[in-house]
Design a protein around this motif. Structure first.
Motif, PDB file in Angstrom:
ATOM      1  N   ALA A 156       0.852  -1.187   0.000  1.00 26.02           N
ATOM      2  CA  ALA A 156       0.000   0.000   0.000  1.00 26.02           C
ATOM      3  C   ALA A 156       0.890   1.241   0.000  1.00 26.02           C
ATOM      4  CB  ALA A 156      -0.891  -0.006   1.237  1.00 26.02           C
ATOM      5  N   LEU A 157       0.627   2.145  -0.935  1.00 32.74           N
ATOM      6  CA  LEU A 157       1.352   3.413  -1.034  1.00 32.74           C
ATOM      7  C   LEU A 157       0.356   4.547  -0.871  1.00 32.74           C
ATOM      8  CD1 LEU A 157       3.434   2.676  -4.243  1.00 32.74           C
ATOM      9  CD2 LEU A 157       4.185   2.433  -1.885  1.00 32.74           C
ATOM     10  N   GLY A 158       0.747   5.617  -0.210  1.00 34.46           N
ATOM     11  CA  GLY A 158      -0.164   6.739  -0.089  1.00 34.46           C
ATOM     12  C   GLY A 158       0.163   7.663   1.056  1.00 34.46           C
ATOM     13  N   ASP A 159      -0.887   8.313   1.558  1.00 29.48           N
ATOM     14  CA  ASP A 159      -0.744   9.319   2.614  1.00 29.48           C
ATOM     15  C   ASP A 159      -1.371   8.805   3.907  1.00 29.48           C
ATOM     16  OD1 ASP A 159      -3.436   9.404   2.110  1.00 29.48           O
ATOM     17  OD2 ASP A 159      -3.438  11.437   1.299  1.00 29.48           O
ATOM     18  N   SER A 160      -1.781   9.717   4.785  1.00 28.02           N
ATOM     19  CA  SER A 160      -2.327   9.312   6.076  1.00 28.02           C
ATOM     20  C   SER A 160      -3.618   8.514   5.942  1.00 28.02           C
ATOM     21  CB  SER A 160      -2.565  10.534   6.968  1.00 28.02           C
ATOM     22  OG  SER A 160      -3.454  11.436   6.362  1.00 28.02           O
ATOM     23  N   GLN A 161      -4.374   8.722   4.883  1.00 26.17           N
ATOM     24  CA  GLN A 161      -5.597   7.939   4.687  1.00 26.17           C
ATOM     25  C   GLN A 161      -5.246   6.475   4.451  1.00 26.17           C
ATOM     26  OE1 GLN A 161      -8.222   9.295   1.610  1.00 26.17           O
ATOM     27  NE2 GLN A 161      -9.728   7.732   2.050  1.00 26.17           N
ATOM     28  N   THR A 162      -4.248   6.233   3.624  1.00 22.19           N
ATOM     29  CA  THR A 162      -3.800   4.869   3.369  1.00 22.19           C
ATOM     30  C   THR A 162      -3.125   4.289   4.605  1.00 22.19           C
ATOM     31  OG1 THR A 162      -3.435   5.444   1.058  1.00 22.19           O
ATOM     32  CG2 THR A 162      -2.417   3.418   1.833  1.00 22.19           C
ATOM     33  N   GLU A 163      -2.386   5.124   5.302  1.00 22.71           N
ATOM     34  CA  GLU A 163      -1.715   4.694   6.530  1.00 22.71           C
ATOM     35  C   GLU A 163      -2.727   4.203   7.557  1.00 22.71           C
ATOM     36  OE1 GLU A 163       1.218   6.606   9.928  1.00 22.71           O
ATOM     37  OE2 GLU A 163      -0.004   7.912   8.688  1.00 22.71           O
TER      38      GLU A 163
ATOM     39  N   LEU B  10       0.092 -14.152   2.420  1.00 25.34           N
ATOM     40  CA  LEU B  10       0.320 -12.930   1.659  1.00 25.34           C
ATOM     41  C   LEU B  10       1.300 -12.018   2.387  1.00 25.34           C
ATOM     42  CD1 LEU B  10      -0.888 -11.187  -0.792  1.00 25.34           C
ATOM     43  CD2 LEU B  10      -2.200 -10.052   0.999  1.00 25.34           C
ATOM     44  N   GLY B  11       2.317 -11.533   1.683  1.00 28.31           N
ATOM     45  CA  GLY B  11       3.232 -10.548   2.239  1.00 28.31           C
ATOM     46  C   GLY B  11       2.603  -9.168   2.122  1.00 28.31           C
ATOM     47  N   TYR B  12       2.655  -8.379   3.180  1.00 28.45           N
ATOM     48  CA  TYR B  12       1.991  -7.074   3.192  1.00 28.45           C
ATOM     49  C   TYR B  12       2.916  -6.007   3.754  1.00 28.45           C
ATOM     50  CZ  TYR B  12      -1.082  -3.365   4.934  1.00 28.45           C
ATOM     51  OH  TYR B  12      -1.662  -2.148   5.222  1.00 28.45           O
ATOM     52  N   ALA B  13       2.961  -4.874   3.080  1.00 28.01           N
ATOM     53  CA  ALA B  13       3.705  -3.718   3.568  1.00 28.01           C
ATOM     54  C   ALA B  13       2.873  -2.469   3.332  1.00 28.01           C
ATOM     55  CB  ALA B  13       5.041  -3.584   2.841  1.00 28.01           C
ATOM     56  N   ASN B  14       2.660  -1.707   4.381  1.00 32.54           N
ATOM     57  CA  ASN B  14       1.963  -0.427   4.272  1.00 32.54           C
ATOM     58  C   ASN B  14       3.037   0.655   4.319  1.00 32.54           C
ATOM     59  OD1 ASN B  14       0.449   1.901   4.519  1.00 32.54           O
ATOM     60  ND2 ASN B  14      -1.063   0.979   5.865  1.00 32.54           N
ATOM     61  N   LEU B  15       3.379   1.192   3.165  1.00 29.12           N
ATOM     62  CA  LEU B  15       4.454   2.180   3.048  1.00 29.12           C
ATOM     63  C   LEU B  15       3.925   3.603   2.997  1.00 29.12           C
ATOM     64  CD1 LEU B  15       6.732   0.349   0.454  1.00 29.12           C
ATOM     65  CD2 LEU B  15       6.749   0.186   2.948  1.00 29.12           C
ATOM     66  N   ALA B  16       2.675   3.789   3.364  1.00 27.13           N
ATOM     67  CA  ALA B  16       2.071   5.121   3.366  1.00 27.13           C
ATOM     68  C   ALA B  16       2.767   6.012   4.389  1.00 27.13           C
ATOM     69  CB  ALA B  16       0.592   5.020   3.698  1.00 27.13           C
ATOM     70  N   ILE B  17       2.880   7.289   4.047  1.00 27.10           N
ATOM     71  CA  ILE B  17       3.534   8.260   4.930  1.00 27.10           C
ATOM     72  C   ILE B  17       2.610   9.447   5.115  1.00 27.10           C
ATOM     73  CG2 ILE B  17       5.508   9.788   5.235  1.00 27.10           C
ATOM     74  CD1 ILE B  17       7.133   7.810   3.528  1.00 27.10           C
TER      75      ILE B  17
ATOM     76  N   HIS C 151       2.178  12.972   2.974  1.00 25.34           N
ATOM     77  CA  HIS C 151       2.650  12.904   1.599  1.00 25.34           C
ATOM     78  C   HIS C 151       1.517  13.195   0.621  1.00 25.34           C
ATOM     79  CE1 HIS C 151       6.736  10.684   1.396  1.00 25.34           C
ATOM     80  NE2 HIS C 151       6.761  11.684   2.251  1.00 25.34           N
ATOM     81  N   ARG C 152       1.891  13.824  -0.477  1.00 27.53           N
ATOM     82  CA  ARG C 152       0.972  14.047  -1.597  1.00 27.53           C
ATOM     83  C   ARG C 152       1.408  13.143  -2.731  1.00 27.53           C
ATOM     84  NH1 ARG C 152      -1.110  19.986  -1.439  1.00 27.53           N
ATOM     85  NH2 ARG C 152      -0.950  20.350   0.787  1.00 27.53           N
ATOM     86  N   ILE C 153       0.616  13.120  -3.797  1.00 27.70           N
ATOM     87  CA  ILE C 153       0.901  12.185  -4.889  1.00 27.70           C
ATOM     88  C   ILE C 153       2.331  12.349  -5.434  1.00 27.70           C
ATOM     89  CG2 ILE C 153      -0.103  13.601  -6.728  1.00 27.70           C
ATOM     90  CD1 ILE C 153      -0.213   9.770  -6.493  1.00 27.70           C
ATOM     91  N   GLY C 154       2.790  13.579  -5.558  1.00 32.75           N
ATOM     92  CA  GLY C 154       4.155  13.816  -6.031  1.00 32.75           C
ATOM     93  C   GLY C 154       5.185  13.202  -5.109  1.00 32.75           C
ATOM     94  N   ASP C 155       4.950  13.304  -3.810  1.00 38.20           N
ATOM     95  CA  ASP C 155       5.863  12.716  -2.824  1.00 38.20           C
ATOM     96  C   ASP C 155       5.865  11.205  -2.935  1.00 38.20           C
ATOM     97  OD1 ASP C 155       6.352  15.293  -1.655  1.00 38.20           O
ATOM     98  OD2 ASP C 155       4.462  15.096  -0.556  1.00 38.20           O
ATOM     99  N   VAL C 156       4.687  10.626  -3.100  1.00 37.11           N
ATOM    100  CA  VAL C 156       4.581   9.175  -3.220  1.00 37.11           C
ATOM    101  C   VAL C 156       5.310   8.692  -4.467  1.00 37.11           C
ATOM    102  CG1 VAL C 156       2.976   7.258  -3.590  1.00 37.11           C
ATOM    103  CG2 VAL C 156       2.417   9.054  -1.939  1.00 37.11           C
ATOM    104  N   LEU C 157       5.149   9.396  -5.576  1.00 36.79           N
ATOM    105  CA  LEU C 157       5.781   8.993  -6.829  1.00 36.79           C
ATOM    106  C   LEU C 157       7.297   9.117  -6.789  1.00 36.79           C
ATOM    107  CD1 LEU C 157       3.270  10.569  -9.371  1.00 36.79           C
ATOM    108  CD2 LEU C 157       3.545   8.140  -8.801  1.00 36.79           C
ATOM    109  N   HIS C 158       7.807  10.067  -6.027  1.00 38.90           N
ATOM    110  CA  HIS C 158       9.254  10.317  -6.005  1.00 38.90           C
ATOM    111  C   HIS C 158       9.995   9.677  -4.837  1.00 38.90           C
ATOM    112  CE1 HIS C 158       7.887  13.568  -8.732  1.00 38.90           C
ATOM    113  NE2 HIS C 158       8.923  13.119  -9.405  1.00 38.90           N
ATOM    114  N   THR C 159       9.274   9.116  -3.907  1.00 36.77           N
ATOM    115  CA  THR C 159       9.931   8.530  -2.721  1.00 36.77           C
ATOM    116  C   THR C 159      10.067   7.036  -2.869  1.00 36.77           C
ATOM    117  OG1 THR C 159       9.001  10.248  -1.332  1.00 36.77           O
ATOM    118  CG2 THR C 159       9.801   8.305  -0.202  1.00 36.77           C
TER     119      THR C 159
END
Length: 63
Positions: free
Chosen positions: A9-16, A45-52, A55-63
């Motif tokens: 999972a990638l995203g911001d505080s909502q995804t977190e 299933l392997g699971y990782a929640n990498l949401a921060i 972060h905004r979409i640009g941050d997610v795409l570049h991090t």
């Protein structure tokens, strides 16, 4: 049928899952809930929640 082995999972505080939950399961975000459901279909299933938070979409795409 295709077998999935990982869910990331990638995203911001909502995804977190910040302050997300209900009275039955407590604090648990949608990404974590989805991981539980997917693990029911694909045990192990392997699971990782990498949401921060913040972060905004640009941050997610570049991090």
């Amino acid at each position: 049928m295709r077998r999935f082995t990982r869910y990331v999972a990638l995203g911001d505080s909502q995804t977190e899952g910040l302050w997300d939950g209900d009275d039955t399961v407590g604090l648990m975000g949608f990404a974590d809930r989805l991981a539980v459901r997917l693990d029911g279909l694909y045990p192990g299933l392997g699971y990782a929640n990498l949401a921060i938070r913040g972060h905004r979409i640009g941050d997610v795409l570049h991090t």
